[in-house]
Write a protein that holds these residues in place. Structure first.
Motif, short mmCIF file in Angstrom:
data_model
loop_
_atom_site.label_atom_id
_atom_site.label_comp_id
_atom_site.label_asym_id
_atom_site.label_seq_id
_atom_site.Cartn_x
_atom_site.Cartn_y
_atom_site.Cartn_z
N ILE A 124 -4.35 -8.82 -36.55
CA ILE A 124 -3.84 -9.34 -37.77
C ILE A 124 -4.78 -9.98 -38.83
CG2 ILE A 124 -2.13 -11.15 -38.81
CD1 ILE A 124 -0.84 -11.06 -35.91
N LEU A 125 -5.90 -10.66 -38.40
CA LEU A 125 -6.73 -11.13 -39.05
C LEU A 125 -8.58 -10.49 -39.24
CD1 LEU A 125 -6.25 -14.88 -38.10
CD2 LEU A 125 -5.56 -13.55 -40.19
N ASP A 126 -8.45 -9.35 -38.38
CA ASP A 126 -9.61 -8.63 -38.50
C ASP A 126 -10.04 -8.28 -40.10
OD1 ASP A 126 -11.42 -6.08 -38.01
OD2 ASP A 126 -12.12 -7.56 -36.36
N ASN A 133 -5.36 -7.85 -44.35
CA ASN A 133 -6.30 -7.31 -45.25
C ASN A 133 -5.82 -5.85 -45.64
OD1 ASN A 133 -8.03 -9.36 -45.69
ND2 ASN A 133 -9.48 -8.43 -44.57
N ALA A 134 -5.15 -5.20 -44.56
CA ALA A 134 -4.37 -3.74 -44.97
C ALA A 134 -3.32 -4.05 -46.15
CB ALA A 134 -3.94 -3.16 -43.77
N PHE A 135 -2.75 -5.26 -45.79
CA PHE A 135 -1.31 -5.48 -46.72
C PHE A 135 -2.08 -5.78 -48.25
CE2 PHE A 135 0.98 -8.56 -48.70
CZ PHE A 135 2.25 -7.99 -48.92
N LEU A 136 -3.20 -6.59 -48.25
CA LEU A 136 -3.85 -6.73 -49.43
C LEU A 136 -4.13 -5.35 -50.05
CD1 LEU A 136 -5.76 -10.55 -48.60
CD2 LEU A 136 -3.74 -10.01 -49.88
N LEU A 137 -4.90 -4.74 -49.50
CA LEU A 137 -5.29 -3.50 -50.21
C LEU A 137 -4.11 -2.62 -50.43
CD1 LEU A 137 -7.73 -1.71 -50.52
CD2 LEU A 137 -7.44 -0.60 -48.33
N ALA A 138 -3.10 -2.64 -49.68
CA ALA A 138 -1.76 -1.90 -50.17
C ALA A 138 -1.23 -2.43 -51.62
CB ALA A 138 -0.91 -1.82 -49.10
N ILE A 139 -1.44 -3.60 -51.74
CA ILE A 139 -0.65 -4.25 -52.85
C ILE A 139 -1.65 -4.29 -54.00
CG2 ILE A 139 0.96 -5.36 -51.83
CD1 ILE A 139 -0.54 -8.07 -52.14
N GLY A 140 -2.77 -3.61 -53.90
CA GLY A 140 -3.81 -3.43 -54.94
C GLY A 140 -4.86 -4.67 -55.15
N VAL A 141 -4.87 -5.44 -54.02
CA VAL A 141 -5.88 -6.61 -54.05
C VAL A 141 -7.37 -6.00 -53.43
CG1 VAL A 141 -6.79 -9.13 -53.23
CG2 VAL A 141 -4.15 -8.04 -53.76
N PRO A 142 -8.27 -5.98 -54.26
CA PRO A 142 -9.49 -5.19 -53.69
C PRO A 142 -10.48 -6.23 -52.66
CG PRO A 142 -9.96 -6.26 -55.83
CD PRO A 142 -8.32 -6.40 -55.82
N ALA A 143 -10.15 -7.40 -52.85
CA ALA A 143 -10.85 -8.52 -51.84
C ALA A 143 -10.55 -8.06 -50.41
CB ALA A 143 -10.75 -9.90 -52.37
N HIS A 144 -11.49 -8.34 -49.58
CA HIS A 144 -11.34 -8.27 -48.09
C HIS A 144 -11.80 -9.50 -47.69
CE1 HIS A 144 -10.37 -4.09 -48.80
NE2 HIS A 144 -10.15 -3.88 -47.50
N PRO A 145 -11.03 -10.68 -47.46
CA PRO A 145 -11.72 -11.87 -46.97
C PRO A 145 -11.98 -11.83 -45.55
CG PRO A 145 -9.50 -12.46 -48.15
CD PRO A 145 -9.70 -10.89 -48.17
N GLN A 146 -13.01 -12.16 -45.03
CA GLN A 146 -13.35 -12.45 -43.64
C GLN A 146 -12.85 -13.64 -42.85
OE1 GLN A 146 -17.88 -12.18 -44.12
NE2 GLN A 146 -17.77 -10.49 -42.89
N TRP A 147 -11.50 -13.34 -42.52
CA TRP A 147 -10.50 -14.22 -41.95
C TRP A 147 -11.13 -14.68 -40.90
CZ3 TRP A 147 -7.30 -15.98 -45.68
CH2 TRP A 147 -6.88 -15.08 -46.35
N ILE A 148 -11.63 -13.84 -39.92
CA ILE A 148 -12.51 -14.43 -38.82
C ILE A 148 -13.88 -13.54 -38.75
CG2 ILE A 148 -10.46 -14.86 -37.14
CD1 ILE A 148 -10.82 -12.09 -36.23
N GLY A 149 -14.61 -14.17 -37.95
CA GLY A 149 -16.17 -13.55 -38.07
C GLY A 149 -16.94 -13.79 -39.30
N GLY A 150 -16.35 -14.58 -40.11
CA GLY A 150 -17.11 -15.10 -41.59
C GLY A 150 -17.65 -16.04 -41.32
N PRO A 151 -18.51 -16.76 -42.51
CA PRO A 151 -19.32 -18.02 -42.33
C PRO A 151 -18.37 -19.30 -42.70
CG PRO A 151 -19.89 -16.62 -44.50
CD PRO A 151 -19.01 -16.04 -43.64
#
Length: 291
Positions: A124-126, A133-151
């Motif tokens: 869900i969060l990768d 992030n797949a849903f955000l991309l589908a609705i036209g949001v270009p950002a891909h936040p690093q929900w997990i594995g980010g700083p």
């Protein structure tokens, strides 16, 4: 039954439980405390090093990062988990169609092993394969936040997953407390013209003060035992930025074989958790005396 009241027989009654508790709780704590003053690596002879492990901990930036992440999870749990669990318990304690099924649905994540919960939420969060992030991309949001594995967002995502898993457990405790409230008091308040909100504020919440104290203590102690979620979601990465205190202790002890330093971390986890639990207990006692 008078023999049960004598001190000798009382001691005999509690001796088995006390022995088991000492073997599985007191002895490991003392064992860890001893090795926290050594540089034992699991192979070579044990060498006493005094406070070197604790001095190293004070200068270890990863330790402070793990402490901060644990504090983030604890803060979110106290600010959101307890109020949301109580509000859900209030809503589902009324005459709501299907309330039993809803309670079972909300409680279901609490009986799933935390390691499995972490694996579920990876999908869900990768950032790369996650549904969010797949849903955000589908609705036209270009950002891909690093929900997990980010700083930045990892501890907040871990706190959210912990909230999702534990809210059913908290709800169940509050629901049991609400069901034990005397109905005649609430009915009398209703006849006197008290609204549901007034009953909640002036009757139910004050009468559930002890339940709030128990839930708070359980949440505090539970946060200091969070490990499987971190292990499954991020593994403590990247570069230990999402470590919590327990996961960092595990990494030091069983990955780098620094058993002495790992035991020092374990002692600090125990002390911090005990202090937080003690502060919660004393705060509850003080509020009870004031009331």
């Amino acid at each position: 039954m008078n023999w049960l009241t004598t001190r000798r027989h009382f001691a005999l009654m509690i001796a088995p439980a006390l022995l088991i508790y000492s073997l599985y709780m007191i002895y490991p704590i003392l064992y860890s405390l001893y090795y926290s003053f050594t540089d034992y690596d699991g192979v070579s002879a044990t060498t006493f090093s005094g406070l070197d492990n604790y001095r190293h901990m004070a200068a270890d930036p990863v330790f402070w990062t793990s402490l901060r992440n644990t504090g983030v999870i604890l803060g979110i749990a106290l600010l959101l988990l307890i109020p949301l669990g109580f509000l859900l318990a209030v809503l589902l304690s009324g005459r709501v169609r299907g309330s039993g099924a809803l309670r079972a649905l909300v409680f279901a994540p609490a009986i799933v092993a935390p390691i499995l919960v972490g694996l579920i939420w990876i999908f869900i969060l990768d950032p790369q394969i996650g549904l969010v992030n797949a849903f955000l991309l589908a609705i036209g949001v270009p950002a891909h936040p690093q929900w997990i594995g980010g700083p930045t967002l990892s501890p907040y995502s871990i706190a959210f997953v912990y909230l999702w898993q534990q809210i059913g457990f908290v709800l169940t405790i509050f629901y049991a407390g609400i069901r034990m409230l005397p109905r005649d008091v609430l009915e009398a308040a209703g006849l006197d013209g008290a609204t549901r909100l007034q009953q909640l504020r002036y009757i139910q919440i004050p009468m559930l003060r002890e339940t709030f104290g128990i839930v708070t203590a359980l949440v505090v102690t539970g946060v200091f035992k969070v490990f499987e979620l971190v292990f499954a979601l991020t593994g403590g990465g990247p570069v230990h930025l999402s470590e919590v205190m327990v996961s960092y202790m595990y990494h030091i002890t069983f990955t780098t074989q620094q058993y002495g330093y790992g035991m020092a971390l374990a002692v600090v986890v125990f002390v911090v958790g005990a202090l937080a639990s003690g502060a919660t207990f004393l705060g509850n006692r003080r509020r009870e005396k004031q009331s």
